[in-house]
Scaffold this motif. Sequence first.
Motif, PDB file in Angstrom:
ATOM      1  N   ARG A  45     -10.788   1.318  -5.621  1.00  0.00           N
ATOM      2  CA  ARG A  45     -11.464   2.054  -6.696  1.00  0.00           C
ATOM      3  C   ARG A  45     -11.744   1.186  -7.917  1.00  0.00           C
ATOM      4  O   ARG A  45     -12.634   1.506  -8.698  1.00  0.00           O
ATOM      5  N   GLY A  46     -10.988   0.100  -8.075  1.00  0.00           N
ATOM      6  CA  GLY A  46     -11.224  -0.780  -9.213  1.00  0.00           C
ATOM      7  C   GLY A  46     -12.128  -1.951  -8.853  1.00  0.00           C
ATOM      8  O   GLY A  46     -12.268  -2.879  -9.644  1.00  0.00           O
ATOM      9  N   GLY A  47     -12.712  -1.936  -7.663  1.00  0.00           N
ATOM     10  CA  GLY A  47     -13.631  -3.007  -7.281  1.00  0.00           C
ATOM     11  C   GLY A  47     -13.086  -3.930  -6.207  1.00  0.00           C
ATOM     12  O   GLY A  47     -13.842  -4.531  -5.466  1.00  0.00           O
ATOM     13  N   SER A  48     -11.747  -4.075  -6.134  1.00  0.00           N
ATOM     14  CA  SER A  48     -11.144  -4.868  -5.061  1.00  0.00           C
ATOM     15  C   SER A  48      -9.911  -4.110  -4.576  1.00  0.00           C
ATOM     16  O   SER A  48      -9.364  -3.290  -5.312  1.00  0.00           O
ATOM     17  N   PRO A  49      -9.487  -4.351  -3.337  1.00  0.00           N
ATOM     18  CA  PRO A  49      -8.320  -3.617  -2.843  1.00  0.00           C
ATOM     19  C   PRO A  49      -7.048  -3.991  -3.613  1.00  0.00           C
ATOM     20  O   PRO A  49      -6.668  -5.160  -3.657  1.00  0.00           O
ATOM     21  N   GLN A  50      -6.434  -2.995  -4.238  1.00  0.00           N
ATOM     22  CA  GLN A  50      -5.213  -3.182  -5.023  1.00  0.00           C
ATOM     23  C   GLN A  50      -4.264  -2.029  -4.725  1.00  0.00           C
ATOM     24  O   GLN A  50      -4.664  -1.025  -4.144  1.00  0.00           O
ATOM     25  N   ILE A  51      -3.011  -2.197  -5.153  1.00  0.00           N
ATOM     26  CA  ILE A  51      -2.001  -1.179  -4.890  1.00  0.00           C
ATOM     27  C   ILE A  51      -1.877  -0.238  -6.085  1.00  0.00           C
ATOM     28  O   ILE A  51      -1.849  -0.683  -7.246  1.00  0.00           O
ATOM     29  N   TYR A  52      -1.829   1.043  -5.781  1.00  0.00           N
ATOM     30  CA  TYR A  52      -1.719   2.104  -6.795  1.00  0.00           C
ATOM     31  C   TYR A  52      -0.556   3.002  -6.435  1.00  0.00           C
ATOM     32  O   TYR A  52      -0.023   2.947  -5.330  1.00  0.00           O
ATOM     33  N   GLN A  53      -0.191   3.866  -7.357  1.00  0.00           N
ATOM     34  CA  GLN A  53       0.768   4.927  -7.051  1.00  0.00           C
ATOM     35  C   GLN A  53       0.215   6.243  -7.562  1.00  0.00           C
ATOM     36  O   GLN A  53      -0.570   6.280  -8.507  1.00  0.00           O
ATOM     37  N   ILE A  54       0.638   7.325  -6.900  1.00  0.00           N
ATOM     38  CA  ILE A  54       0.194   8.664  -7.309  1.00  0.00           C
ATOM     39  C   ILE A  54       1.359   9.621  -7.060  1.00  0.00           C
ATOM     40  O   ILE A  54       2.113   9.428  -6.090  1.00  0.00           O
ATOM     41  N   ARG A 112      -5.574  17.738   0.685  1.00  0.00           N
ATOM     42  CA  ARG A 112      -6.085  16.468   0.208  1.00  0.00           C
ATOM     43  C   ARG A 112      -5.300  15.993  -1.011  1.00  0.00           C
ATOM     44  O   ARG A 112      -5.011  16.793  -1.904  1.00  0.00           O
ATOM     45  N   LEU A 113      -4.951  14.710  -1.046  1.00  0.00           N
ATOM     46  CA  LEU A 113      -4.170  14.181  -2.167  1.00  0.00           C
ATOM     47  C   LEU A 113      -5.029  13.385  -3.145  1.00  0.00           C
ATOM     48  O   LEU A 113      -4.858  13.497  -4.357  1.00  0.00           O
ATOM     49  N   THR A 114      -5.946  12.552  -2.641  1.00  0.00           N
ATOM     50  CA  THR A 114      -6.786  11.772  -3.554  1.00  0.00           C
ATOM     51  C   THR A 114      -8.229  12.262  -3.453  1.00  0.00           C
ATOM     52  O   THR A 114      -8.660  12.758  -2.414  1.00  0.00           O
ATOM     53  N   THR A 115      -8.951  12.133  -4.550  1.00  0.00           N
ATOM     54  CA  THR A 115     -10.379  12.464  -4.559  1.00  0.00           C
ATOM     55  C   THR A 115     -11.099  11.324  -5.262  1.00  0.00           C
ATOM     56  O   THR A 115     -11.239  11.340  -6.479  1.00  0.00           O
ATOM     57  N   SER A 116     -11.482  10.328  -4.481  1.00  0.00           N
ATOM     58  CA  SER A 116     -12.226   9.220  -5.051  1.00  0.00           C
ATOM     59  C   SER A 116     -13.421   8.946  -4.156  1.00  0.00           C
ATOM     60  O   SER A 116     -13.489   9.421  -3.024  1.00  0.00           O
ATOM     61  N   SER A 117     -14.353   8.181  -4.675  1.00  0.00           N
ATOM     62  CA  SER A 117     -15.470   7.775  -3.826  1.00  0.00           C
ATOM     63  C   SER A 117     -15.162   6.397  -3.242  1.00  0.00           C
ATOM     64  O   SER A 117     -16.012   5.771  -2.632  1.00  0.00           O
ATOM     65  N   ALA A 118     -13.916   5.941  -3.436  1.00  0.00           N
ATOM     66  CA  ALA A 118     -13.509   4.614  -2.964  1.00  0.00           C
ATOM     67  C   ALA A 118     -12.690   4.755  -1.684  1.00  0.00           C
ATOM     68  O   ALA A 118     -12.474   5.851  -1.168  1.00  0.00           O
ATOM     69  N   ILE A 119     -12.211   3.615  -1.174  1.00  0.00           N
ATOM     70  CA  ILE A 119     -11.269   3.615  -0.055  1.00  0.00           C
ATOM     71  C   ILE A 119      -9.874   3.882  -0.613  1.00  0.00           C
ATOM     72  O   ILE A 119      -9.431   3.197  -1.535  1.00  0.00           O
ATOM     73  N   ASP A 120      -9.201   4.887  -0.086  1.00  0.00           N
ATOM     74  CA  ASP A 120      -7.785   5.118  -0.390  1.00  0.00           C
ATOM     75  C   ASP A 120      -7.063   5.112   0.948  1.00  0.00           C
ATOM     76  O   ASP A 120      -7.370   5.934   1.817  1.00  0.00           O
ATOM     77  N   THR A 121      -6.116   4.199   1.132  1.00  0.00           N
ATOM     78  CA  THR A 121      -5.462   4.114   2.448  1.00  0.00           C
ATOM     79  C   THR A 121      -4.043   3.558   2.320  1.00  0.00           C
ATOM     80  O   THR A 121      -3.575   3.286   1.219  1.00  0.00           O
ATOM     81  N   GLU A 122      -3.377   3.411   3.450  1.00  0.00           N
ATOM     82  CA  GLU A 122      -2.021   2.856   3.537  1.00  0.00           C
ATOM     83  C   GLU A 122      -1.015   3.554   2.623  1.00  0.00           C
ATOM     84  O   GLU A 122      -0.322   2.906   1.834  1.00  0.00           O
ATOM     85  N   PRO A 123      -0.898   4.882   2.723  1.00  0.00           N
ATOM     86  CA  PRO A 123       0.099   5.572   1.891  1.00  0.00           C
ATOM     87  C   PRO A 123       1.520   5.193   2.309  1.00  0.00           C
ATOM     88  O   PRO A 123       1.761   4.869   3.479  1.00  0.00           O
ATOM     89  N   PHE A 124       2.448   5.224   1.351  1.00  0.00           N
ATOM     90  CA  PHE A 124       3.866   4.987   1.653  1.00  0.00           C
ATOM     91  C   PHE A 124       4.694   5.736   0.610  1.00  0.00           C
ATOM     92  O   PHE A 124       4.520   5.539  -0.584  1.00  0.00           O
ATOM     93  N   LEU A 181      -6.594  10.038   1.083  1.00  0.00           N
ATOM     94  CA  LEU A 181      -5.218  10.391   1.434  1.00  0.00           C
ATOM     95  C   LEU A 181      -5.074  11.905   1.550  1.00  0.00           C
ATOM     96  O   LEU A 181      -5.558  12.647   0.687  1.00  0.00           O
ATOM     97  N   PHE A 182      -4.378  12.323   2.596  1.00  0.00           N
ATOM     98  CA  PHE A 182      -4.042  13.729   2.798  1.00  0.00           C
ATOM     99  C   PHE A 182      -2.547  13.808   3.084  1.00  0.00           C
ATOM    100  O   PHE A 182      -1.942  12.837   3.538  1.00  0.00           O
TER     101      PHE A 182
END
Lengths: 182, 425
Positions: free
Chosen positions: B301-310, B275-287, B263-264
């Motif tokens: 980042r937790g192994g399966s696609p899930q929703i997070y907030q930052i 840059r907003l996120t720094t992970s080695s995972a997929i970070d996408t679909e910001p809202f 995410l940027f």
Amino acid sequence: MKKKLIAAVALAVLYGCAGEPAKEEPKAGVEERTPGAAQKPAPAVRPPAAAQPVTPPRVKIDPLKDPSNILSKRSIFYDYDKDEIKPEFRPLIEAHGKYLAQNKGAKMLIQGNCDERGSREYNIALGQRRADGVKRLLLLMGASESQIESVSLGEEKPRCNSNTEECYAQNRRSDMLYSGEY
Amino acid sequence: MRRALQILAAWLLAVSGIAQAQLTIEITGGGANQIPVAVLAFAGENALPSSLTDVIEADLARSGRFRAQYAGGVDPLPTEPAQINFADWKSRNTDALVIGQVARLADGRFEARFHLLDVPKQASLGGVVFTFTQAQVRATAHRIADFVYEKLTGERGVASTRIAYVVKQGPRYELQIADADGQGAQVALASREPIISPMWSPDGSRLAYVSFESKKPVVYVHSLTTGQRHVVANFRGSNSAPAWSPDGRQLAAVLSREGGSQLFVMNADGSNVRRLTTSSAIDTEPFFSPDGRTIYFTSDRGGSPQIYQIPASGGEPSRITFDGGYNVTPRLSPDGKTLAFVTRREGRFQLAVMDLANRQMQVLTDTQRDESPSFAPNGRMILYATELGGRGVLSATSSDGRVKQRLTVKAADVREPAWGPFLAN
């Protein structure tokens, strides 16, 4: 006159075959091209002079287009929701890595693709991860960063359009395209 | 010269006009507490090129909050409050009445004068006079419907809002804008390459979207008033998933330029990318949350696609969804209290909502291929894409799942819906 014409046609066909293999791997990422563009017919009319040489000129076969060369293969396929490169695709990627290392002027676009299940944007990211994985292996073989761009088409450019497992498997892939091929 | 041609081409696309295929709408289900309302034909509306009151009635029915009552046997129809027989309407179990009249003005325009009446209280809830041209009949009807909606529910109606979506017909992709009822579709952009992820700017004047016209995903912002568009993110790699900040000044997007999908945040013109996120995972679909402070996103980042907030200013992400192995495409309701998203259940992709206060989750649909949820600006409906008979269609459901409508275009795939904001009055 008639003989000359036959000779010209024969030569034209020869030219056509040497330069453009009639059957190539299905090219990915080029769906927008007009059908048949990959099999460019030989020029219909050649100058009469072309009919005179007895031996056809030697045409250097482009290894990227020679169907007997592994470099003519460009696609890597994946399991559902996965981006691991299966062992059977490693020799293919390694061959392209070596080719890029030996041909520093060559440029490549890797397009990662997904099957149509799930979120379009998540699939863009998944396709990116697939393309990035191929790029990493190419770099390991000596290709340079500046030669390769990895991008994702997500689920937007399926090669196959039915809701079947066979189709999905064809759509989960990375395609390696050289300059001029996309 | 080339640049001039490009501008001309963009302009031609921008004004390529009325879309050929119209959306058609089908409504199923019904809410429990629908208000019975009768919209009586306005005196003189026969002079209009099309009916005002049919559109008003359809708008009200589509919201799922009203039940249309008919005026069978009432003759003549009242056009002024003094002419109403309240006892009769009460016996017909009608709670509200819309009456009015249309007159042609000397300059060729029309004037609609209407009243909304509360039958049990035998009182006027107000009325408005609208002046409009022949071309504005539907727009006027939508405004009257929104007036009625707001008076009777206490919330703003969405009949006057617009939706954006992508139609794929053969090799052709069109980004279309239509009224919320699917009528009056206009083509904003036509392309032979895919267009995805349209997002309305908060003021409704621009759309951000992803176009593949340069053989990879690139983010554009397109002005709907001028038809001009510009690239906001075209970095090495993929550029996608644009999201507007509530003030319209910032865009969040996903770039792969530094490796992976991360995410940027950038200014709306594409400058000042950070840059907003720094992970080695997929970070996408910001809202963005409506207060602009939080960004919701999808990550594996937790192994399966899930929703997070930052926090939108950066910081530690925290996980929101835990139920199931695939929860994606977070979209917040306008009040910030409800999260709509897509969940995978036994191989089916279904629209779900979560009450963020108690983290209760509810699956709203029983379809197979739901995607891209988008809240109506009043939070009462969710528009989303799904599949029916192998074709992409749009559906809308009330946020409680009770009322559903389907919007289809004949012989084409419709997808990637985005419900636009309220228009300034």
